[in-house]
Design a protein around this motif. Structure first.
Motif, short mmCIF file in Angstrom:
data_model
loop_
_atom_site.label_atom_id
_atom_site.label_comp_id
_atom_site.label_asym_id
_atom_site.label_seq_id
_atom_site.Cartn_x
_atom_site.Cartn_y
_atom_site.Cartn_z
N LEU A 538 0.83 -1.21 0.00
CA LEU A 538 0.00 0.00 0.00
C LEU A 538 0.87 1.26 0.00
CD1 LEU A 538 -2.91 1.21 0.27
CD2 LEU A 538 -2.51 1.22 2.75
N ILE A 539 1.82 1.34 0.92
CA ILE A 539 2.65 2.55 0.98
C ILE A 539 3.56 2.66 -0.24
CG2 ILE A 539 2.57 2.64 3.51
CD1 ILE A 539 5.55 1.64 3.44
N CYS A 540 3.93 1.51 -0.82
CA CYS A 540 4.79 1.54 -2.01
C CYS A 540 4.02 1.91 -3.26
CB CYS A 540 5.48 0.19 -2.20
SG CYS A 540 6.70 -0.18 -0.92
N SER A 541 2.70 1.98 -3.16
CA SER A 541 1.86 2.37 -4.30
C SER A 541 1.64 3.87 -4.35
CB SER A 541 0.50 1.65 -4.21
OG SER A 541 0.67 0.25 -4.23
N THR A 542 2.17 4.60 -3.37
CA THR A 542 1.98 6.05 -3.33
C THR A 542 3.03 6.76 -4.17
OG1 THR A 542 3.43 6.38 -1.41
CG2 THR A 542 1.12 5.83 -0.95
N PRO A 543 2.71 7.94 -4.70
CA PRO A 543 3.70 8.69 -5.48
C PRO A 543 4.88 9.19 -4.65
CG PRO A 543 1.66 9.96 -5.22
CD PRO A 543 1.38 8.58 -4.74
N ASP A 544 4.77 9.14 -3.32
CA ASP A 544 5.88 9.58 -2.47
C ASP A 544 6.96 8.52 -2.32
OD1 ASP A 544 5.35 12.28 -1.51
OD2 ASP A 544 3.54 11.43 -0.63
N MET A 545 6.70 7.28 -2.74
CA MET A 545 7.68 6.21 -2.60
C MET A 545 8.54 6.10 -3.86
SD MET A 545 9.32 3.80 -1.17
CE MET A 545 8.54 3.31 0.36
N GLU A 546 9.83 5.93 -3.66
CA GLU A 546 10.77 5.68 -4.76
C GLU A 546 10.67 4.19 -5.11
OE1 GLU A 546 15.63 5.47 -5.32
OE2 GLU A 546 14.79 6.76 -3.78
N LEU A 548 11.07 0.61 -7.24
CA LEU A 548 12.10 -0.10 -8.00
C LEU A 548 11.63 -0.32 -9.43
CD1 LEU A 548 13.04 -2.85 -5.38
CD2 LEU A 548 14.25 -0.71 -5.82
N SER A 549 12.57 -0.45 -10.34
CA SER A 549 12.23 -0.79 -11.72
C SER A 549 11.83 -2.26 -11.78
CB SER A 549 13.42 -0.52 -12.64
OG SER A 549 14.53 -1.31 -12.24
N PHE A 550 11.11 -2.62 -12.83
CA PHE A 550 10.62 -3.99 -12.96
C PHE A 550 10.97 -4.52 -14.34
CE2 PHE A 550 7.65 -7.44 -13.58
CZ PHE A 550 7.52 -7.99 -12.31
N SER A 551 11.52 -5.73 -14.38
CA SER A 551 11.87 -6.36 -15.66
C SER A 551 11.28 -7.76 -15.72
CB SER A 551 13.39 -6.41 -15.82
OG SER A 551 13.97 -7.20 -14.79
N PHE A 580 -0.57 -1.60 -14.77
CA PHE A 580 -0.15 -2.93 -14.31
C PHE A 580 1.35 -2.94 -14.01
CE2 PHE A 580 1.20 -7.37 -15.15
CZ PHE A 580 0.45 -7.99 -14.15
N LYS A 581 2.13 -2.27 -14.85
CA LYS A 581 3.58 -2.23 -14.61
C LYS A 581 3.89 -1.47 -13.32
CE LYS A 581 8.00 -1.14 -16.78
NZ LYS A 581 8.71 -0.62 -17.98
N GLU A 582 3.17 -0.36 -13.08
CA GLU A 582 3.38 0.39 -11.85
C GLU A 582 2.98 -0.44 -10.63
OE1 GLU A 582 4.92 3.41 -11.47
OE2 GLU A 582 5.37 2.94 -13.56
N PHE A 583 1.92 -1.25 -10.78
CA PHE A 583 1.50 -2.15 -9.71
C PHE A 583 2.63 -3.12 -9.37
CE2 PHE A 583 -0.17 -6.31 -8.52
CZ PHE A 583 -0.99 -6.01 -7.45
#
Length: 723
Positions: A538-546, A548-551, A580-583
């Protein structure tokens, strides 16, 4: 009244006759400063006139001294000194503590955002970041109304997309709460200094003068073609342009600073230069470098591959520097480069905007940056920031900034765009919807209706440049969003913050972050499904969180998660591929946090998620703040289950431990590694430690007699809690 006439090459001691305190001038003379540079002389006139001042000069041209003289003139008043980075704040604090000899009380404030820091009321010189200053204004810190001098270091960063809007708002709000506050802006060379000075109602001192002559050029083959027409041949040492340039400067008695486009490139080149340079260093130098390398390896209990790689480079007189390094490793590199013990630093461009690290030769190997799917040339202003590091006062008669080209056409392009090019103009970054959303919310505290909002925003740099009517529709759109989502209410044509809106502003959250946390927390409470990974995601879904990239190779990580435990449903992979990628990025970041609180080792985490220790520290710090915010929002809406779990998670993220170790890691001197060792030996809490005593504690691996004595002494005397 003192004369404003300033003669050329004015001696610092003469400033006493112009009203500057003798004791303060003596402190500067003790630091080795004897005369003023020409731009400094001009700035002294403006300081004595008590007008606002904008000083726009190249890097290393003595801007800080002008600020110090202004601070001396403000003795008896309160000075707020704003810098862009915590590292710079720490540097300035150490530098300015000498003024305590004048009776000046100096304070540093860069930490927690949810505080008024009322203790600062008793201090005369306060150093903080623009974000901290903004937070203090949001909390209504009354002492800020007493600030009589506002010094803004690196004010040109008003042009920065990530933090420029905040800096602009701080300046605008400070002028609003105290119209008589005096402002001194310290800026690098920019294309439109008169526009910035006009907005600040400031006298402008603009100059391209430098204390050390800067020679800018482009390398082609083994020759550097300088902008003034001179050509210099570089010795062929390895056959690699960057290596030859860096080592050549060291052989000549100088140091080199090499800027590269990525962390991987900085690390790779540092290793290569180290292998070559060590052959040119003496035995005493190598022994000293070996001791520095050992200090790098001993920074943390948990060694990482990155730390070992850095230590290996340092043994050859070279270091790399980027945001992925542990903060203490960066500090060691900076300190040892300044003391000339480390000869070469390979860095990413973030260093150019950070602490002051001058070198005889600056080498810009990579002038393109990946952006929006392609490689584009960096701005001329950014190049000038890097080039400005060339030439170390007191050590170098000149400095060299050298770009590297592979063809005649490329050399001509680099010469035209960078060496002989004009620096771009700066502009406000306040007009984007995310920036307006964040800052309009905090402005409702003192703007009671739409017209007052527009009036305030007309006083910003944005309003000065384009007129507030240009953003009227955007402000209206933001207000509509804030009202619809419960941050603001409108009654009788007046705006008022709700408790939720006020708390969001105080917590320094993007309203969208606050909304995501509120809705997710309510869902978790109502459906009784509040899990660790659910809250972390939940907190990692906020715009305030940096995030990680996803591959593609990260899809295996997703098998670790049951979507039933999540508080945010995944978007459809085909209907909303970006969402979906941001998720997935949020989920990956949440899994990193879960591994951390399960006590996975730092080295294993950095390898698994392909990040640096510095990245891990930033993510953990942000996660702790967002979990604190989750607790506070849950308190507002009486979500007891979420409140309890988020507070426990906050502590576990802070210390990186399972629940059972919390009583031990709350004790000073006991981190996650020592706590696990103690727990495995049956020691569970402070009472067990006291029963064990010094003699028993010192025999445990990783403790030793000195630390054991300190832990027991502190436990017996004061309770020894970290909080």
């Amino acid at each position: 009244m003192f004369s404003l006439r300033v003669v050329a090459n004015m001696k610092l001691s003469e400033l006493v006759n112009l009203g500057f305190p003798r004791e303060g001038i003596s402190l500067l003379i003790e630091d080795g400063i004897e005369t003023l540079y020409p731009p400094q002389e001009e700035a002294v006139k403006k300081i004595l006139s008590n007008r606002n001042l904008l000083l726009s000069v190249p890097t290393a041209s003595g801007k800080t001294l002008v600020a110090e003289l202004a601070i001396m003139r403000n003795l008896g008043g309160k000075t707020l000194y704003i810098v862009p980075l915590r590292a710079l704040a720490n540097e300035k604090y150490e530098e300015f503590k000498k003024y305590e000899a004048l009776g000046l009380k100096v304070a540093l404030s860069t930490g927690e955002y949810d505080s008024k820091d009322e203790w600062l009321e008793d201090y005369d010189l306060i150093i903080c970041t623009s974000e901290k200053a903004d937070s203090l204004l949001r909390h209504g810190a009354r002492w800020m109304e007493e600030v009589s001098l506002l010094i803004v270091d690196e004010i040109h960063l008003i042009n920065d997309y990530s933090r420029g809007a905040t800096l602009e708002m701080v300046i605008s709000r400070m002028r609003r709460i105290n119209p008589d506050v005096r402002i001194i802006g310290l800026s690098a060379t920019i294309g439109n200094p008169s526009d910035l000075a006009e907005w600040l109602d400031a006298e402008l001192v603009s100059s391209d003068w430098r204390p050390v002559v800067l020679r800018e050029g482009v390398l082609l083959g083994h020759e550097v073609f300088f902008g003034d027409g001179e050509v210099r041949r570089v010795n062929k040492i390895k056959g690699d342009s960057a290596i030859d340039l860096a080592v050549d400067a060291v052989i000549d008695g100088g140091q080199s600073l090499v800027f590269l486009g990525s962390r991987r490139s900085a690390e790779s080149l540092a290793i290569k230069i180290s292998e070559v340079l060590r052959k040119f260093l003496g035995e005493e130098e190598l022994n000293n470098l070996s001791r520095i390398a050992e200090s790098i390896e001993e920074v943390t209990q948990e060694r990482t591959e990155l730390a070992e790689k850095l230590a290996r480079c340092v043994r050859g007189g070279v270091a790399f520097h980027h945001a992925g390094l542990h903060p203490e490793h960066r500090r060691i590199v900076e300190k040892k480069f300044k003391s000339r013990e480390i000869k070469v630093v390979c860095a990413t461009p973030t260093l150019a905007a950070g602490v002051n690290l001058p070198a005889r030769r600056v080498i810009i190997r990579d002038y393109r940056r990946y952006d929006m799917g392609s490689m584009i040339p960096i701005p001329t202003m950014e190049y000038k920031q890097m080039a400005g590091r060339a030439g170390r006062p007191k050590y170098d008669e000149y400095g060299e900034a050298v770009l590297i080209s592979k063809s005649l056409n490329e050399m001509n392009f680099l010469m035209s765009r960078y060496v002989l090019g004009r620096v771009e103009e700066i502009s406000s970054k306040l007009s984007s919807l995310p920036s307006l959303r964040f800052h309009v919310l905090s402005s409702i505290e003192f703007c009671k209706n739409f017209e007052e909002l527009l009036e305030f925003f007309s006083s910003t740099f944005l309003g000065h440049a384009v007129g507030v009517r240009e953003i009227e529709d955007k402000v209206s759109q933001v207000i509509e969003f804030l009202i619809e989502n419960g941050f603001v209410i409108e009654q009788n044509d007046e705006y008022k913050l709700t408790i939720f809106g006020k708390r969001t502003s105080e917590l320094y959250l993007d309203p969208v972050s606050s909304l995501i946390i509120r809705d997710g927390a309510v869902k978790g409470e109502e459906e009784k499904k509040v899990s660790e990974i659910g809250l972390l995601h939940l907190i990692c879904s906020t715009p305030d969180m940096e995030r990680l990239s996803f591959s593609k190779r990260d899809y295996l990580l997703m098998e670790e998660v049951d979507n039933e435990h999540l508080l945010i449903d995944p978007p459809d992979e085909f209907e909303d591929p970006i969402g979906f990628k941001e998720f997935l990025r949020s989920l990956k970041t949440g899994l990193l946090l879960k591994d951390w609180i399960k006590e996975m080792g730092e080295n294993e985490i950095t390898k698994k998620y392909r990040i640096g220790p510095g990245d891990l520290r930033r993510i953990l710090e942000t996660a702790e703040w967002l979990l604190y915010s989750t607790r506070e929002i849950s308190r507002l809406f009486e979500l007891r289950r979420v409140r309890k779990i988020s507070e426990e998670l906050r502590k576990r993220v802070k210390y990186g431990v399972k629940r059972e170790l919390l009583p031990l890691v709350s004790i000073r001197g006991i981190g996650r590694v020592r706590a696990r060792t103690l727990f495995n030996k049956g020691i569970r809490n402070r009472e067990d430690l006291l029963r064990l005593g010094v003699s028993g504690l010192e025999r445990i691996d990783g403790i030793g007699k000195k630390l054991a004595e300190k832990i027991i002494r502190d436990l017996e005397s004061s309770g020894n809690s970290k909080g």
